[in-house]
Scaffold this motif. Structure first.
Motif, mmCIF file in Angstrom:
data_model
loop_
_atom_site.group_PDB
_atom_site.id
_atom_site.type_symbol
_atom_site.label_atom_id
_atom_site.label_comp_id
_atom_site.label_asym_id
_atom_site.label_seq_id
_atom_site.Cartn_x
_atom_site.Cartn_y
_atom_site.Cartn_z
ATOM 1 N N UNK A 19 0.834 -1.177 0.000
ATOM 2 C CA UNK A 19 0.000 0.000 0.000
ATOM 3 C C UNK A 19 0.879 1.239 0.000
ATOM 4 N N UNK A 20 0.465 2.225 -0.794
ATOM 5 C CA UNK A 20 1.259 3.428 -0.894
ATOM 6 C C UNK A 20 1.144 4.272 0.368
ATOM 7 N N UNK A 21 -0.012 4.295 0.992
ATOM 8 C CA UNK A 21 -0.244 5.139 2.150
ATOM 9 C C UNK A 21 0.380 4.623 3.426
ATOM 10 N N UNK A 22 0.797 3.370 3.443
ATOM 11 C CA UNK A 22 1.316 2.805 4.682
ATOM 12 C C UNK A 22 2.792 2.465 4.566
ATOM 13 N N UNK A 23 3.531 3.273 3.776
ATOM 14 C CA UNK A 23 4.971 3.060 3.697
ATOM 15 C C UNK A 23 5.587 3.398 5.043
ATOM 16 N N UNK A 24 6.584 2.665 5.417
ATOM 17 C CA UNK A 24 7.266 2.986 6.659
ATOM 18 C C UNK A 24 8.716 2.568 6.538
ATOM 19 N N UNK A 25 9.517 3.056 7.443
ATOM 20 C CA UNK A 25 10.924 2.677 7.436
ATOM 21 C C UNK A 25 11.081 1.407 8.237
ATOM 22 N N UNK A 26 11.875 0.488 7.705
ATOM 23 C CA UNK A 26 12.062 -0.786 8.397
ATOM 24 C C UNK A 26 13.538 -1.114 8.463
ATOM 25 N N UNK A 27 13.895 -1.871 9.458
ATOM 26 C CA UNK A 27 15.256 -2.380 9.602
ATOM 27 C C UNK A 27 15.168 -3.890 9.769
ATOM 28 N N UNK A 28 15.996 -4.599 9.028
ATOM 29 C CA UNK A 28 16.044 -6.051 9.145
ATOM 30 C C UNK A 28 17.486 -6.466 9.374
ATOM 31 N N UNK A 29 17.669 -7.475 10.186
ATOM 32 C CA UNK A 29 19.000 -8.027 10.438
ATOM 33 C C UNK A 29 19.007 -9.483 10.013
ATOM 34 N N UNK A 30 20.015 -9.841 9.256
ATOM 35 C CA UNK A 30 20.124 -11.235 8.837
ATOM 36 C C UNK A 30 21.569 -11.682 9.003
ATOM 37 N N UNK A 31 21.734 -12.957 9.230
ATOM 38 C CA UNK A 31 23.070 -13.534 9.381
ATOM 39 C C UNK A 31 23.250 -14.612 8.319
ATOM 40 N N UNK A 32 24.351 -14.506 7.592
ATOM 41 C CA UNK A 32 24.639 -15.488 6.541
ATOM 42 C C UNK A 32 25.965 -16.149 6.849
ATOM 43 N N UNK A 78 11.378 14.879 13.714
ATOM 44 C CA UNK A 78 10.302 15.864 13.909
ATOM 45 C C UNK A 78 9.652 15.776 15.282
ATOM 46 N N UNK A 79 9.867 14.667 15.982
ATOM 47 C CA UNK A 79 9.285 14.539 17.322
ATOM 48 C C UNK A 79 9.866 15.581 18.269
ATOM 49 N N UNK A 100 0.891 16.111 15.854
ATOM 50 C CA UNK A 100 1.037 15.405 14.577
ATOM 51 C C UNK A 100 2.493 15.076 14.280
ATOM 52 N N UNK A 101 3.402 15.983 14.611
ATOM 53 C CA UNK A 101 4.829 15.719 14.376
ATOM 54 C C UNK A 101 5.312 14.540 15.208
ATOM 55 N N UNK A 102 4.883 14.493 16.454
ATOM 56 C CA UNK A 102 5.279 13.389 17.334
ATOM 57 C C UNK A 102 4.709 12.071 16.810
ATOM 58 N N UNK A 103 3.425 12.080 16.466
ATOM 59 C CA UNK A 103 2.774 10.858 15.987
ATOM 60 C C UNK A 103 3.376 10.384 14.661
ATOM 61 N N UNK A 104 3.709 11.314 13.786
ATOM 62 C CA UNK A 104 4.227 10.938 12.475
ATOM 63 C C UNK A 104 5.616 10.331 12.575
ATOM 64 N N UNK A 105 6.433 10.775 13.528
ATOM 65 C CA UNK A 105 7.731 10.125 13.673
ATOM 66 C C UNK A 105 7.571 8.712 14.221
ATOM 67 N N UNK A 106 6.607 8.516 15.100
ATOM 68 C CA UNK A 106 6.403 7.186 15.668
ATOM 69 C C UNK A 106 5.772 6.226 14.662
ATOM 70 N N UNK A 107 4.857 6.699 13.832
ATOM 71 C CA UNK A 107 4.181 5.880 12.825
ATOM 72 C C UNK A 107 4.195 6.607 11.487
ATOM 73 N N UNK A 156 3.936 7.536 7.709
ATOM 74 C CA UNK A 156 3.251 7.123 6.491
ATOM 75 C C UNK A 156 3.127 8.348 5.602
ATOM 76 N N UNK A 157 2.922 8.094 4.327
ATOM 77 C CA UNK A 157 2.839 9.195 3.381
ATOM 78 C C UNK A 157 1.631 10.078 3.668
ATOM 79 N N UNK A 158 0.536 9.467 4.063
ATOM 80 C CA UNK A 158 -0.674 10.236 4.367
ATOM 81 C C UNK A 158 -0.457 11.138 5.578
ATOM 82 N N UNK A 159 0.208 10.622 6.605
ATOM 83 C CA UNK A 159 0.431 11.429 7.801
ATOM 84 C C UNK A 159 1.378 12.591 7.521
ATOM 85 N N UNK A 160 2.400 12.374 6.694
ATOM 86 C CA UNK A 160 3.308 13.467 6.345
ATOM 87 C C UNK A 160 2.553 14.525 5.547
ATOM 88 N N UNK A 161 1.630 14.093 4.693
ATOM 89 C CA UNK A 161 0.817 15.045 3.933
ATOM 90 C C UNK A 161 -0.086 15.852 4.861
#
Length: 198
Positions: A1-14, A39-40, A88-95, A97-102
């Motif tokens: 979904x375009x509106x629910x983009x978020x930043x993610x971090x993944x760790x993997x071991x090879x 922005x928080x 809104x700034x505090x909430x947008x840093x915690x969650x 999304x493109x809609x919230x930034x808009x």
């Protein structure tokens, strides 16, 4: 979904033979630029200024007979705008999304327009006080000086918040400008293992 983009971090071991590699994948979407600027913290500062504006509004409310910015309820609606923008700034840093930034960007612009209105109104008040066009037989000169000091304090706070909101508008606009997803892969080699037996 375009509106629910978020930043993610993944760790993997090879594991490759005797070597172990630790990779950290950081998904850097356009919203990551907004979250990187924290922005928080700016939102917390704006919340504090919003609370001060509303509390000073109650002080000006007590001077209903005097010519103050309470005439158009500036402290209440501007303080409310600051509180909404900060929340809104505090909430947008915690969650993020493109809609919230808009939504944040639109509220920042509305708040900036409100600041412009309040600045012009307060400049008009200062000119009336400085030119001694306002006289009230029930208001002492000392009390009038206190009202002018409160108005000057709120004027200065509005200028400072305007600077913070302009900064937030710029980073929100930059976050919404790009729609490409970027991935940064960092390779961290595992520490060498000692294979000699003691």
């Amino acid at each position: 979904m375009e509106g629910t983009e978020s930043t993610t971090r993944e760790r993997s071991t090879a594991k490759d033979g005797n070597k172990a590699a630790d990779q950290e994948v950081l998904s850097s979407k356009p919203l990551h630029r907004f979250v990187q600027r924290e922005p928080r913290n700016v939102g917390i500062a704006i919340l504090i200024f919003g609370c001060a504006e509303v509390m000073m509004g109650f002080t000006l409310f007590g001077e209903r007979g005097a010519f103050t910015s309470f005439g158009i309820y500036t402290s209440f609606w501007q303080g409310t705008l600051f509180l909404v923008c900060g929340g809104l700034s505090i909430y947008t840093e915690l969650r993020p999304s493109k809609k919230m930034v808009t939504v944040c960007l639109s509220m920042y612009v509305v708040s900036l327009l409100g600041i412009i209105v309040s600045l012009f109104y307060r400049i008009r008040l200062f000119s009336i006080y400085v030119l001694k066009l306002y006289r009230d037989e029930y208001l002492s000169l000392q009390r009038l000086d206190q009202i002018v000091a409160i108005e000057a304090l709120l004027f200065t706070c509005s200028l400072f918040v305007a600077g913070l909101l302009i900064f937030l508008c710029v980073i929100a606009r930059l976050a919404l400008k790009s729609t490409r997803t970027q991935i940064i892969v960092r390779h961290i080699p595992a520490p060498p293992t000692d294979t000699t037996a003691t």
